[in-house]
Design a protein around this motif. Structure first.
Motif, mmCIF file in Angstrom:
data_model
loop_
_atom_site.group_PDB
_atom_site.id
_atom_site.type_symbol
_atom_site.label_atom_id
_atom_site.label_comp_id
_atom_site.label_asym_id
_atom_site.label_seq_id
_atom_site.Cartn_x
_atom_site.Cartn_y
_atom_site.Cartn_z
ATOM 1 N N GLN A 1 0.825 -1.214 0.000
ATOM 2 C CA GLN A 1 0.000 0.000 0.000
ATOM 3 C C GLN A 1 0.859 1.263 0.000
ATOM 4 O O GLN A 1 0.532 2.249 -0.657
ATOM 5 C CB GLN A 1 -0.902 0.019 1.236
ATOM 6 C CG GLN A 1 -1.994 -1.033 1.223
ATOM 7 C CD GLN A 1 -2.749 -1.045 2.543
ATOM 8 O OE1 GLN A 1 -3.467 -0.104 2.878
ATOM 9 N NE2 GLN A 1 -2.571 -2.098 3.317
ATOM 10 N N LEU A 2 1.953 1.216 0.732
ATOM 11 C CA LEU A 2 2.806 2.405 0.843
ATOM 12 C C LEU A 2 3.405 2.801 -0.502
ATOM 13 O O LEU A 2 3.502 3.992 -0.815
ATOM 14 C CB LEU A 2 3.936 2.156 1.853
ATOM 15 C CG LEU A 2 3.581 2.311 3.334
ATOM 16 C CD1 LEU A 2 4.662 1.706 4.218
ATOM 17 C CD2 LEU A 2 3.394 3.782 3.690
ATOM 18 N N VAL A 3 3.839 1.821 -1.277
ATOM 19 C CA VAL A 3 4.557 2.160 -2.509
ATOM 20 C C VAL A 3 3.693 2.022 -3.766
ATOM 21 O O VAL A 3 4.089 2.500 -4.829
ATOM 22 C CB VAL A 3 5.837 1.309 -2.677
ATOM 23 C CG1 VAL A 3 6.774 1.528 -1.502
ATOM 24 C CG2 VAL A 3 5.507 -0.157 -2.848
ATOM 25 N N GLY A 4 2.530 1.385 -3.649
ATOM 26 C CA GLY A 4 1.665 1.210 -4.813
ATOM 27 C C GLY A 4 2.016 -0.045 -5.601
ATOM 28 O O GLY A 4 3.124 -0.562 -5.520
ATOM 29 N N HIS B 1 -2.708 1.411 7.943
ATOM 30 C CA HIS B 1 -2.907 0.636 6.718
ATOM 31 C C HIS B 1 -3.752 -0.613 6.928
ATOM 32 O O HIS B 1 -3.755 -1.519 6.105
ATOM 33 C CB HIS B 1 -1.549 0.276 6.096
ATOM 34 C CG HIS B 1 -0.863 1.473 5.525
ATOM 35 N ND1 HIS B 1 -0.044 2.276 6.271
ATOM 36 C CD2 HIS B 1 -0.900 2.025 4.290
ATOM 37 C CE1 HIS B 1 0.405 3.263 5.512
ATOM 38 N NE2 HIS B 1 -0.104 3.137 4.314
#
Lengths: 256, 90
Positions: free
Chosen positions: A62-65, A170
């Motif tokens: 989620q953080l980096v896509g 998240h």
């Protein structure tokens, strides 16, 4: 036999490292050339490992896509071949990898998130521990309390970044309101039934719990913690840890 | 010290036995091959890579710009690059 092993090793290198396959290898599929067939095999290998990493590192994903995560896993898979038949063992070196992965250098907290997520993975697959037997504790005479050695099932992680907040933000339904400048964090990883939880520990609780983890007696751990943190509340801490499934049992230190 | 422990454990026992604390840890049977949520295996392969779809050499090259585009952009002060760029801009 040696020749067979050599062939297998060569095939493995072809899949894992992208080298040429042996001329003795052939495909039984008429519609595919050998090159295409090997590509399909190779992509299945990578795809399975990519999926394993997706399962182990949902917060980093989620953080980096998606796109960057795919790029990242592609590099990781090239650098760290799978060494276990169990896919849940795959991905342990992600934190080390991220420390050195040039495109991730702008996100300095990422390696710590990887350590936390791998710890959650370990906690998820850990063997079940028994419930804490309060009724048996009630039978211990008060003068023996300082000699109690508590058993725990948890991990304590310290980070220079707000690690617990990042993880919690998240989880499904949570909002992302994090300021990286808000400082460090002590994350407690525990498991209740089959749900892994990450919660923030105070300095005092962490101080006490880390002594308990190395099997200090209750007396020693509490004394040392109170010396550093006079406001440490043993009863509140015990109850909180019981609720989180951290306490699993106890025994008495044999006194001479 | 002994008094502190006895009080704390006394309260711990009373509240622990009375409260739902311990009841909150039901013993659940774990099956073999238990999968994490969303990781049920059979279907997951299809979503991330189809054999035919990726069976080209092209997918090997990382010819797009490698920039994270996820929630990291929402974390305040979260990126060293952004910080450096802001300082330059100022």
């Amino acid at each position: 036999m040696t020749e067979y092993t050599d062939e297998l090793n060569r095939f493995m290198r072809a899949i894992v490292q992208g080298t040429d396959v042996s001329p003795q290898i052939d495909t039984i599929y008429q519609n595919y050339s050998l090159d295409i067939a090997i590509e399909i095999y190779r992509n299945n290998y990578r795809g399975n490992l990519h999926d394993a990493l997706t399962g182990a590192y949902p917060v980093i994903l989620q953080l980096v896509g998606d796109e960057f995560f795919r790029y990242l896993t592609r590099s990781y898979i090239g650098q760290y071949p799978s060494v276990s038949a169990n896919l849940y063992h795959y991905g342990e070196q992600m934190s080390v990898f991220l420390q050195e992965f040039p495109p991730a250098q702008a996100l300095p907290y990422l390696p710590d998130v990887a350590v936390l997520e791998w710890t959650c993975q370990i906690a998820y697959f850990a063997t079940d521990e028994p419930n804490f037997a309060l009724d048996k504790l009630a039978l211990i005479p008060a003068e023996q309390h300082p000699n109690l050695i508590l058993h725990t099932a948890c991990h304590v992680l310290r980070s220079n970044y707000p690690l617990t907040a990042i993880w919690q933000a998240h989880q499904p339904g949570a909002d992302i309101q994090i300021n990286l400048a808000s400082g460090g964090s002590i994350a407690l990883v525990s498991r209740l039934a089959n749900i892994v939880q990450v919660s923030e520990l105070s300095e005092a609780d962490a101080c006490w719990l880390q002594r308990i983890q190395v099997r200090d007696t209750l007396g020693l751990a509490t004394e040392a913690t109170l010396a550093l943190h006079p406001d440490f509340n043993l009863q509140a801490t015990l109850l909180a840890l019981l609720k989180q499934g951290v306490l699993t049992g106890f025994h008495l230190e044999s006194t001479s | 010290m002994k008094a502190i422990l006895t009080t704390a454990i006394g309260g711990f026992l009373v509240l622990g036995l009375a409260g739902a604390a311990n009841a909150a840890t039901p013993q659940m049977e774990k099956c073999f091959g238990v999968a994490k949520a969303g990781m049920n295996d059979c279907s997951s392969n299809k979503s991330s890579h189809s054999c035919a779809g990726q069976a080209t050499k092209n997918s090997d090259s990382n010819d797009f710009v490698a920039l994270p585009k996820g929630t990291c952009n929402k974390i305040a002060n979260g990126s060293l690059v952004a910080d450096a760029m802001m300082k330059k801009a100022m």
